[in-house]
Design a protein around this motif. Structure first.
Motif, PDB file in Angstrom:
ATOM      1  N   PRO A  93      50.058  20.906  -8.545  1.00  0.00           N
ATOM      2  CA  PRO A  93      48.855  20.530  -9.300  1.00  0.00           C
ATOM      3  C   PRO A  93      49.135  19.717 -10.553  1.00  0.00           C
ATOM      4  O   PRO A  93      48.340  18.839 -10.909  1.00  0.00           O
ATOM      5  CB  PRO A  93      48.232  21.888  -9.654  1.00  0.00           C
ATOM      6  CG  PRO A  93      48.693  22.805  -8.576  1.00  0.00           C
ATOM      7  CD  PRO A  93      50.098  22.362  -8.262  1.00  0.00           C
ATOM      8  N   ARG A  94      50.240  19.995 -11.238  1.00  0.00           N
ATOM      9  CA  ARG A  94      50.506  19.281 -12.488  1.00  0.00           C
ATOM     10  C   ARG A  94      50.951  17.842 -12.248  1.00  0.00           C
ATOM     11  O   ARG A  94      50.528  16.922 -12.970  1.00  0.00           O
ATOM     12  CB  ARG A  94      51.559  20.031 -13.305  1.00  0.00           C
ATOM     13  CG  ARG A  94      52.117  19.208 -14.483  1.00  0.00           C
ATOM     14  CD  ARG A  94      52.830  20.043 -15.502  1.00  0.00           C
ATOM     15  NE  ARG A  94      51.872  20.750 -16.356  1.00  0.00           N
ATOM     16  CZ  ARG A  94      52.207  21.376 -17.480  1.00  0.00           C
ATOM     17  NH1 ARG A  94      53.466  21.413 -17.875  1.00  0.00           N
ATOM     18  NH2 ARG A  94      51.299  21.983 -18.210  1.00  0.00           N
ATOM     19  N   SER A  95      51.814  17.606 -11.255  1.00  0.00           N
ATOM     20  CA  SER A  95      52.393  16.279 -11.080  1.00  0.00           C
ATOM     21  C   SER A  95      51.623  15.398 -10.100  1.00  0.00           C
ATOM     22  O   SER A  95      51.925  14.206  -9.963  1.00  0.00           O
ATOM     23  CB  SER A  95      53.853  16.383 -10.629  1.00  0.00           C
ATOM     24  OG  SER A  95      53.989  17.222  -9.501  1.00  0.00           O
ATOM     25  N   LEU A  96      50.607  15.930  -9.427  1.00  0.00           N
ATOM     26  CA  LEU A  96      49.796  15.105  -8.540  1.00  0.00           C
ATOM     27  C   LEU A  96      48.860  14.236  -9.371  1.00  0.00           C
ATOM     28  O   LEU A  96      48.143  14.728 -10.237  1.00  0.00           O
ATOM     29  CB  LEU A  96      48.995  15.989  -7.588  1.00  0.00           C
ATOM     30  CG  LEU A  96      48.219  15.277  -6.479  1.00  0.00           C
ATOM     31  CD1 LEU A  96      48.105  16.176  -5.251  1.00  0.00           C
ATOM     32  CD2 LEU A  96      46.814  14.865  -6.924  1.00  0.00           C
ATOM     33  N   THR A  97      48.864  12.946  -9.112  1.00  0.00           N
ATOM     34  CA  THR A  97      48.001  12.008  -9.826  1.00  0.00           C
ATOM     35  C   THR A  97      47.040  11.338  -8.845  1.00  0.00           C
ATOM     36  O   THR A  97      47.297  11.299  -7.637  1.00  0.00           O
ATOM     37  CB  THR A  97      48.818  10.913 -10.528  1.00  0.00           C
ATOM     38  OG1 THR A  97      49.492  10.126  -9.527  1.00  0.00           O
ATOM     39  CG2 THR A  97      49.856  11.519 -11.473  1.00  0.00           C
ATOM     40  N   PRO A  98      45.929  10.780  -9.345  1.00  0.00           N
ATOM     41  CA  PRO A  98      44.995  10.085  -8.451  1.00  0.00           C
ATOM     42  C   PRO A  98      45.658   8.944  -7.679  1.00  0.00           C
ATOM     43  O   PRO A  98      45.407   8.774  -6.482  1.00  0.00           O
ATOM     44  CB  PRO A  98      43.917   9.565  -9.410  1.00  0.00           C
ATOM     45  CG  PRO A  98      43.948  10.519 -10.562  1.00  0.00           C
ATOM     46  CD  PRO A  98      45.400  10.888 -10.716  1.00  0.00           C
ATOM     47  N   SER A  99      46.514   8.166  -8.351  1.00  0.00           N
ATOM     48  CA  SER A  99      47.153   7.035  -7.668  1.00  0.00           C
ATOM     49  C   SER A  99      48.120   7.509  -6.597  1.00  0.00           C
ATOM     50  O   SER A  99      48.250   6.883  -5.533  1.00  0.00           O
ATOM     51  CB  SER A  99      47.874   6.143  -8.688  1.00  0.00           C
ATOM     52  OG  SER A  99      48.884   6.874  -9.374  1.00  0.00           O
ATOM     53  N   TRP A 100      48.830   8.611  -6.861  1.00  0.00           N
ATOM     54  CA  TRP A 100      49.761   9.164  -5.866  1.00  0.00           C
ATOM     55  C   TRP A 100      48.991   9.620  -4.634  1.00  0.00           C
ATOM     56  O   TRP A 100      49.383   9.337  -3.494  1.00  0.00           O
ATOM     57  CB  TRP A 100      50.527  10.328  -6.487  1.00  0.00           C
ATOM     58  CG  TRP A 100      51.710  10.818  -5.703  1.00  0.00           C
ATOM     59  CD1 TRP A 100      53.006  10.435  -5.842  1.00  0.00           C
ATOM     60  CD2 TRP A 100      51.698  11.818  -4.667  1.00  0.00           C
ATOM     61  NE1 TRP A 100      53.814  11.122  -4.955  1.00  0.00           N
ATOM     62  CE2 TRP A 100      53.026  11.972  -4.220  1.00  0.00           C
ATOM     63  CE3 TRP A 100      50.700  12.585  -4.086  1.00  0.00           C
ATOM     64  CZ2 TRP A 100      53.383  12.867  -3.212  1.00  0.00           C
ATOM     65  CZ3 TRP A 100      51.042  13.471  -3.061  1.00  0.00           C
ATOM     66  CH2 TRP A 100      52.370  13.603  -2.645  1.00  0.00           C
ATOM     67  N   ALA A 101      47.875  10.304  -4.850  1.00  0.00           N
ATOM     68  CA  ALA A 101      47.063  10.768  -3.722  1.00  0.00           C
ATOM     69  C   ALA A 101      46.524   9.596  -2.912  1.00  0.00           C
ATOM     70  O   ALA A 101      46.540   9.609  -1.674  1.00  0.00           O
ATOM     71  CB  ALA A 101      45.920  11.645  -4.226  1.00  0.00           C
ATOM     72  N   GLU A 102      46.054   8.551  -3.597  1.00  0.00           N
ATOM     73  CA  GLU A 102      45.538   7.369  -2.909  1.00  0.00           C
ATOM     74  C   GLU A 102      46.622   6.704  -2.077  1.00  0.00           C
ATOM     75  O   GLU A 102      46.382   6.279  -0.935  1.00  0.00           O
ATOM     76  CB  GLU A 102      44.973   6.368  -3.925  1.00  0.00           C
ATOM     77  CG  GLU A 102      43.680   6.782  -4.584  1.00  0.00           C
ATOM     78  CD  GLU A 102      42.471   6.581  -3.669  1.00  0.00           C
ATOM     79  OE1 GLU A 102      42.651   6.059  -2.546  1.00  0.00           O
ATOM     80  OE2 GLU A 102      41.364   6.958  -4.081  1.00  0.00           O
TER      81      GLU A 102
END
Length: 346
Positions: A93-102
């Motif tokens: 949860p801490r290191s997941l970013t919107p751009s990484w998910a995209e």
């Protein structure tokens, strides 16, 4: 055919964790991913007509790595995928970013397993997790905006802080998120973990496993394996393991099993980077494979074929209501007793 990648990097190692993971310099990330590509090419070259039906990136913490480092791996295995392949990646949860998910969605990831473990501040602190509820909510929002089709979360129970009230609250909170799968793990402090080395104790007394199953059932989650619960979606990767399908293991600390031979790449990250094709092999006998099917199948709704078990013992369990026969398979009536049942039938 299943494909597993092990990403062994963590920002810090939680005290209860006994998996092959460690904190390491970010300068190791690129050479490690290049080593994965070398190993992947070697493994895929051995395939004939088989198609890969499930891919899983586990850890460690895959979200620590820049998303572009994954692209060569996707480019290499994508032509080998079956039409409806499940592609899962674990996330913190801490290191997941919107751009990484995209970016993961653009590569073809259709399932994310989010390492929540708990929503409660004190439990998270005891587990040495580095996130809070706000970061869980932001991570979930990023996954939904990225159009990730299937989302699973992990929860841990049987910590010294647990109570029926607290666990019920945890499960109720988890159920409010738009997830279709949940993995609930009883805390075990295994050799190799820092807590074990320090002599730290987990929960004393009877496990809360049955309570967790009951509360999850009330929220619409169906247990289909000892630790896995579906709310409309069963992971094909999980089921593939319980069906004893062949799987390719790529990465430091990964395990693979192909054609009756289990193999173990180098565990040390440094060695794996230098020797990605090194492996130790363990040929499996017919009896080894039978026992594996017995123990794995009974831990899930996959079950076992009747001829895999001792017939006289099986009849006793059937008459005693410990197992049932359904669609030509033998299933454990209580998955939490699966290991004991398998041991008796072996």
């Amino acid at each position: 055919m299943l494909l597993y990648f092990h990403i062994p990097f963590c920002a810090s190692k939680c005290g209860y964790c006994a998996f092959d993971s460690r904190s390491a310099p970010s300068s190791w990330h690129a050479p490690y991913m290049q080593a994965l590509l070398v190993a992947l090419k070697s493994e895929l070259a051995k395939l004939k007509e088989e198609r890969i039906e499930s891919v899983y990136f586990g850890g460690g913490t895959p979200t620590l790595l820049d998303s572009h480092l994954f692209e060569p791996l996707f480019e290499r295995f994508s032509p080998c995928l079956s039409k409806e392949a499940e592609i899962t990646i674990e996330a913190n949860p801490r290191s997941l970013t919107p751009s990484w998910a995209e970016r993961m969605h653009s590569f073809g990831v259709n399932r994310v397993s989010l390492g929540v473990q708990s929503f409660e501040r004190k439990r998270l602190a005891w587990l040495e997790r580095d996130h809070g509820e706000g970061e869980i909510e932001r991570a979930m929002e990023s996954l939904l905006k990225a159009r990730i089709k299937h989302i699973s979360i992990d929860l841990i129970y049987d910590t010294p802080l647990d109570s029926p009230t607290l666990l019920s609250k945890e499960i109720q909170r988890a159920s409010t998120f738009p997830i279709d799968h949940l993995s609930a793990y009883s805390l075990t402090l295994e050799e190799g973990s820092r807590f074990f080395a320090k002599g730290q104790k987990g929960m004393e007394g009877e496990s809360y496993a049955s309570l967790v199953r009951e509360r999850l059932g009330e929220e619409g989650f169906v247990q289909y394996e000892v630790s896995n619960y579906a709310r409309g979606y069963r992971s094909s990767h999980n089921l593939g393991y319980w069906m004893a399908k062949d799987y390719i293991g790529v990465g430091a600390g990964a395990v693979g099993c192909l054609g009756g031979v289990r193999y173990y790449p180098a565990k040390e990250i440094e060695r794996y980077i230098k020797e990605p094709l090194w492996r130790e092999e363990e040929p499996l006998s017919h009896e080894d494979k039978r026992l594996e099917r017995l123990f794995l199948g009974l831990r899930s709704e996959v079950g076992i074929a009747p001829h895999e078990a001792n017939r006289s013992k099986l009849e006793l369990l059937l008459s005693g209501g410990k197992v049932r026969e359904e669609r030509g398979r033998i299933l454990a009536n209580d998955l939490f007793l699966a290991d004991e049942i398998a041991l008796y039938l072996s």
